[in-house]
Design a protein around this motif. Structure first.
Motif, PDB file in Angstrom:
ATOM      1  N   ARG A  77       0.817  -1.209   0.000  1.00  0.00           N
ATOM      2  CA  ARG A  77       0.000   0.000   0.000  1.00  0.00           C
ATOM      3  C   ARG A  77       0.855   1.265   0.000  1.00  0.00           C
ATOM      4  NH1 ARG A  77      -3.723  -0.268   4.909  1.00  0.00           N
ATOM      5  NH2 ARG A  77      -2.458  -2.022   5.582  1.00  0.00           N
ATOM      6  N   PHE A  78       1.954   1.216   0.746  1.00  0.00           N
ATOM      7  CA  PHE A  78       2.840   2.381   0.811  1.00  0.00           C
ATOM      8  C   PHE A  78       3.437   2.655  -0.573  1.00  0.00           C
ATOM      9  CE2 PHE A  78       6.247   5.179   2.061  1.00  0.00           C
ATOM     10  CZ  PHE A  78       5.856   5.738   3.260  1.00  0.00           C
ATOM     11  N   ALA A  79       3.947   1.613  -1.213  1.00  0.00           N
ATOM     12  CA  ALA A  79       4.551   1.781  -2.537  1.00  0.00           C
ATOM     13  C   ALA A  79       3.519   2.221  -3.572  1.00  0.00           C
ATOM     14  CB  ALA A  79       5.207   0.475  -2.976  1.00  0.00           C
ATOM     15  N   LYS A  80       2.291   1.740  -3.434  1.00  0.00           N
ATOM     16  CA  LYS A  80       1.244   2.054  -4.403  1.00  0.00           C
ATOM     17  C   LYS A  80       0.709   3.477  -4.244  1.00  0.00           C
ATOM     18  CE  LYS A  80      -3.167   0.368  -6.229  1.00  0.00           C
ATOM     19  NZ  LYS A  80      -4.254  -0.629  -6.078  1.00  0.00           N
ATOM     20  N   ASN A  81       0.592   3.936  -3.009  1.00  0.00           N
ATOM     21  CA  ASN A  81      -0.153   5.169  -2.744  1.00  0.00           C
ATOM     22  C   ASN A  81       0.685   6.375  -2.348  1.00  0.00           C
ATOM     23  OD1 ASN A  81      -2.655   3.863  -3.206  1.00  0.00           O
ATOM     24  ND2 ASN A  81      -2.593   3.013  -1.131  1.00  0.00           N
ATOM     25  N   ILE A  82       1.971   6.155  -2.035  1.00  0.00           N
ATOM     26  CA  ILE A  82       2.795   7.271  -1.560  1.00  0.00           C
ATOM     27  C   ILE A  82       3.787   7.679  -2.637  1.00  0.00           C
ATOM     28  CG2 ILE A  82       4.360   8.105   0.223  1.00  0.00           C
ATOM     29  CD1 ILE A  82       1.476   7.442   1.173  1.00  0.00           C
ATOM     30  N   LEU A  83       3.590   8.855  -3.188  1.00  0.00           N
ATOM     31  CA  LEU A  83       4.484   9.382  -4.215  1.00  0.00           C
ATOM     32  C   LEU A  83       5.883   9.587  -3.634  1.00  0.00           C
ATOM     33  CD1 LEU A  83       4.475  10.445  -7.164  1.00  0.00           C
ATOM     34  CD2 LEU A  83       4.105  12.736  -6.203  1.00  0.00           C
ATOM     35  N   GLY A  84       6.890   9.090  -4.352  1.00  0.00           N
ATOM     36  CA  GLY A  84       8.265   9.240  -3.899  1.00  0.00           C
ATOM     37  C   GLY A  84       8.780   8.067  -3.083  1.00  0.00           C
ATOM     38  N   SER A  85       7.950   7.060  -2.879  1.00  0.00           N
ATOM     39  CA  SER A  85       8.396   5.871  -2.141  1.00  0.00           C
ATOM     40  C   SER A  85       9.312   5.021  -3.022  1.00  0.00           C
ATOM     41  CB  SER A  85       7.208   5.045  -1.667  1.00  0.00           C
ATOM     42  OG  SER A  85       6.414   4.656  -2.776  1.00  0.00           O
ATOM     43  N   SER A  86      10.061   4.130  -2.400  1.00  0.00           N
ATOM     44  CA  SER A  86      11.029   3.293  -3.113  1.00  0.00           C
ATOM     45  C   SER A  86      10.387   1.969  -3.530  1.00  0.00           C
ATOM     46  CB  SER A  86      12.254   3.011  -2.233  1.00  0.00           C
ATOM     47  OG  SER A  86      13.104   2.057  -2.859  1.00  0.00           O
ATOM     48  N   ALA A  87      10.100   1.837  -4.812  1.00  0.00           N
ATOM     49  CA  ALA A  87       9.474   0.612  -5.320  1.00  0.00           C
ATOM     50  C   ALA A  87      10.343  -0.609  -5.061  1.00  0.00           C
ATOM     51  CB  ALA A  87       9.197   0.755  -6.818  1.00  0.00           C
ATOM     52  N   LEU A  88      11.650  -0.452  -5.201  1.00  0.00           N
ATOM     53  CA  LEU A  88      12.542  -1.614  -5.045  1.00  0.00           C
ATOM     54  C   LEU A  88      12.666  -2.041  -3.588  1.00  0.00           C
ATOM     55  CD1 LEU A  88      15.375  -0.752  -7.598  1.00  0.00           C
ATOM     56  CD2 LEU A  88      13.462  -2.331  -7.886  1.00  0.00           C
ATOM     57  N   ASP A  89      12.752  -1.076  -2.672  1.00  0.00           N
ATOM     58  CA  ASP A  89      12.907  -1.429  -1.250  1.00  0.00           C
ATOM     59  C   ASP A  89      11.643  -2.081  -0.692  1.00  0.00           C
ATOM     60  OD1 ASP A  89      15.483  -0.502  -1.202  1.00  0.00           O
ATOM     61  OD2 ASP A  89      14.963   1.475  -0.409  1.00  0.00           O
ATOM     62  N   HIS A  90      10.492  -1.529  -1.011  1.00  0.00           N
ATOM     63  CA  HIS A  90       9.244  -2.163  -0.567  1.00  0.00           C
ATOM     64  C   HIS A  90       9.055  -3.507  -1.274  1.00  0.00           C
ATOM     65  CE1 HIS A  90       7.822   1.207   1.819  1.00  0.00           C
ATOM     66  NE2 HIS A  90       8.174   2.015   0.838  1.00  0.00           N
TER      67      HIS A  90
END
Length: 214
Positions: free
Chosen positions: A64-77
């Motif tokens: 959810r964090f990777a999907k909904n939070i702009l600027g989150s790290s797709a690779l780390d999540h």
């Protein structure tokens, strides 16, 4: 307030975050609170809350964090999701999250040996390793899944999937494979249908129609 009290108020619609709450939220080290805080408060320290979410190793909240939070790290999540290993959430992550590690999530699904999710991943995810997912299906020996994979997945090794069907000598699946799968070794499958003249005739008619189209 502790984490439970915050979450209870959020769920009941009785609390609104502000930036002044951020030190207290971070100190509570709760992944759900951090997610809700970043989702609702402009100017939140995304990276600090992100660390809490990643360190929780919770696949759902990381998705959810990777999907909904702009600027989150797709690779780390995504690494949390890959390590978790569940084939469905790896499929969803690869499908929904821009910048996801397609081969990494695909490998998690391959290692799961789940036939449905290997089929879906190869069919739906651009850049998936189709042959590797197909090998899981081939190794399983499942006739229906080999038929579906060869029929619906672009780039499938049709002859290898067909070989599984041929070796089974199953009349139904040899008939459907020859009838429906582009690139099938029709003659080999028809040999299995020896004595089933009506089925052979139907396949022959379809081949004639195809030749007329071209």
């Amino acid at each position: 307030m502790n984490s439970s009290e915050f979450l209870e108020r959020i769920k009941n619609g009785g609390y609104s975050f502000s930036l002044e709450d951020e030190p207290e939220i971070l100190a509570l080290n709760n992944e759900e609170l951090s997610y809700y805080f970043v989702l609702n408060v402009k100017g939140a320290n995304i990276k600090e809350h992100e660390k809490i979410v990643i360190n929780s190793n919770d696949p759902g909240i990381n998705y959810r964090f990777a999907k909904n939070i702009l600027g989150s790290s797709a690779l780390d999540h995504g690494e949390v999701i890959i390590k978790y290993g569940d084939p469905e959430i790896n499929f969803l992550y690869a499908r929904d999250i821009e910048g996801a590690d397609i081969l990494g999530h695909g490998l998690a699904i391959i290692l799961s040996k789940n036939l449905y999710w290997n089929y879906e991943y190869a069919r739906c995810i651009p850049m998936a390793d189709v042959l590797a997912h197909g090998q899981v299906i081939i190794d399983s020996g499942n006739l229906g899944m080999n038929y579906l994979f060869a029929k619906n997945v672009k780039g499938a090794d049709v002859l290898k999937h067909g070989d599984v069907i041929l070796k089974s000598e199953n009349v139904k699946w040899n008939y459907e494979f020859a009838r429906d799968v582009v690139g099938a070794d029709v003659e080999a499958h028809m040999n299995i249908l020896d004595g089933y003249d009506d089925l052979i005739q139907e396949i022959s008619k379809k081949l004639v129609r195809k030749r007329k189209v071209f």
